[in-house]
Design a protein around this motif. Structure first.
Motif, short mmCIF file in Angstrom:
data_model
loop_
_atom_site.label_atom_id
_atom_site.label_comp_id
_atom_site.label_asym_id
_atom_site.label_seq_id
_atom_site.Cartn_x
_atom_site.Cartn_y
_atom_site.Cartn_z
N ASP A 77 -10.34 41.93 3.57
CA ASP A 77 -8.93 42.11 3.23
C ASP A 77 -8.13 41.10 4.05
N THR A 78 -7.40 40.21 3.36
CA THR A 78 -6.72 39.12 4.06
C THR A 78 -5.58 39.63 4.94
N ILE B 210 -4.78 33.17 9.44
CA ILE B 210 -5.10 32.48 8.19
C ILE B 210 -3.83 32.00 7.48
N VAL C 188 -7.61 29.11 8.01
CA VAL C 188 -8.49 29.65 6.97
C VAL C 188 -9.89 29.10 7.14
N THR D 246 -11.58 30.71 10.12
CA THR D 246 -11.90 32.12 9.89
C THR D 246 -13.09 32.26 8.95
N ILE E 90 -12.76 40.05 -2.15
CA ILE E 90 -11.64 39.79 -1.25
C ILE E 90 -10.43 40.58 -1.74
N LEU F 76 -6.92 40.35 -1.73
CA LEU F 76 -6.01 39.24 -1.49
C LEU F 76 -4.59 39.79 -1.34
N ASP G 88 -0.92 39.44 1.05
CA ASP G 88 -0.14 38.84 2.13
C ASP G 88 0.29 39.97 3.07
N ILE H 200 1.50 35.48 6.10
CA ILE H 200 0.42 34.52 5.82
C ILE H 200 1.01 33.32 5.10
N LEU I 27 -6.79 29.97 1.03
CA LEU I 27 -7.78 31.00 0.75
C LEU I 27 -8.27 30.93 -0.69
#
Length: 277
Positions: A173-174, A184, A190, A193, A209, A211, A213, A233, A241
């Motif tokens: 999870d970003t 990131i 990015v 990471t 993922i 995605l 913010d 982010i 990403l």
């Protein structure tokens, strides 16, 4: 092919999630099999399950992910909560098998005093109790890392994988990673990471993922999602990403908010706009 979609509702029948995904112009997605705030068995009508499988196949939507209940705590030292968590996860993987869904996603949970190593041991042994159907894989999701919650460090994910007999994979999870301290917000961060994830966990086991913010700064451990490119982010980080060579083929599932006149449809389109050929 870019795989991007959103978390969709099963209200009125699980097959309706496919219709909703089509409305968002998504081609993969995530569901809850029941309300995530309560201990409840998945209530999936066999006819609706057939419709879900057929409509997903007909429209080339997949992979799908079931997100487990928020009450599940694999790390807990409490026997009653552990038993409920294992039972809930068993029902989720069985529901995934019924629906032809590839993945069940779960947070490790909080050790609540057992300590990091004790919590990781608890999670690994809880996973060992599951009888997972052959075509279903449990994904451990990275966490924002507040309090005694585990999963905020990539080392936690790797440790559980090392300690369990179950073949697990992972969901990054970003927003959670950013909140946990992985910066990131730009291409260099990015790249660093992704390299660290590969070194510690292994990109071959990154199946999905989330995605999202973030509304909060890096390292704050605050988990609140923002629209793609409009949070801390930011656009540069999201673009990096979405286009990173090692992430391009990983499905992106959105858990972005519906606010300020923007919904999942807006965010799916935003991802497509940021994708470079």
């Amino acid at each position: 092919m870019l795989r991007v979609g959103a978390h969709t509702s099963i209200a009125g029948g699980v097959h309706n999630a496919v219709t909703e995904q089509l409305d968002y112009e998504g081609n993969c997605g995530q569901i809850f099999s029941h309300s995530p705030q309560v201990w409840q068995d998945p209530n999936i009508d066999p006819e609706n399950a057939t419709q879900f499988r057929e409509q997903s196949a007909d429209n080339d939507i997949g992979p799908w992910v079931i997100h487990s209940s928020y009450l599940v705590n694999l790390c807990t030292p409490k026997d009653d909560l552990r038993a409920k968590s294992i039972d809930s996860m068993q029902r989720e993987v069985d529901a995934a098998d019924q629906l032809g869904i590839e993945y069940v996603n779960v947070h490790l949970g909080a050790h609540t005093g057992a300590g990091v190593e004790g919590g990781l041991d608890n999670a690994a042994s809880a996973l060992n109790e599951l009888d997972v159907p052959d075509d279903v894989t449990v994904l451990i999701e990275s966490d924002a890392g507040s309090g005694t919650k585990l999963g905020g460090q990539f080392e936690h994910l790797a440790a559980v994988q090392d300690r369990t007999d179950l073949d697990i994979e992972f969901c990054l999870d970003t927003a959670h990673a950013f909140a946990a301290g992985y910066d990131i917000s730009g291409p260099d961060g990015v790249a660093a990471t992704v390299t660290e994830f590969d070194d510690v966990v292994g990109l071959e086991d990154l199946a999905c993922i989330h995605l999202n913010d973030s509304k909060h700064a890096c390292g704050t451990n605050k988990d609140e999602h923002a629209h793609v490119g409009e949070g801390e982010i930011g656009e540069a980080g999201m673009r990096a990403l979405i286009n990173h060579e090692d992430l391009r083929d990983v499905p992106f599932v959105l858990e972005t908010p519906t606010e300020n006149g923007k919904s999942f449809e807006w965010n799916v389109q935003r991802v497509r706009e940021l994708r470079e050929n």
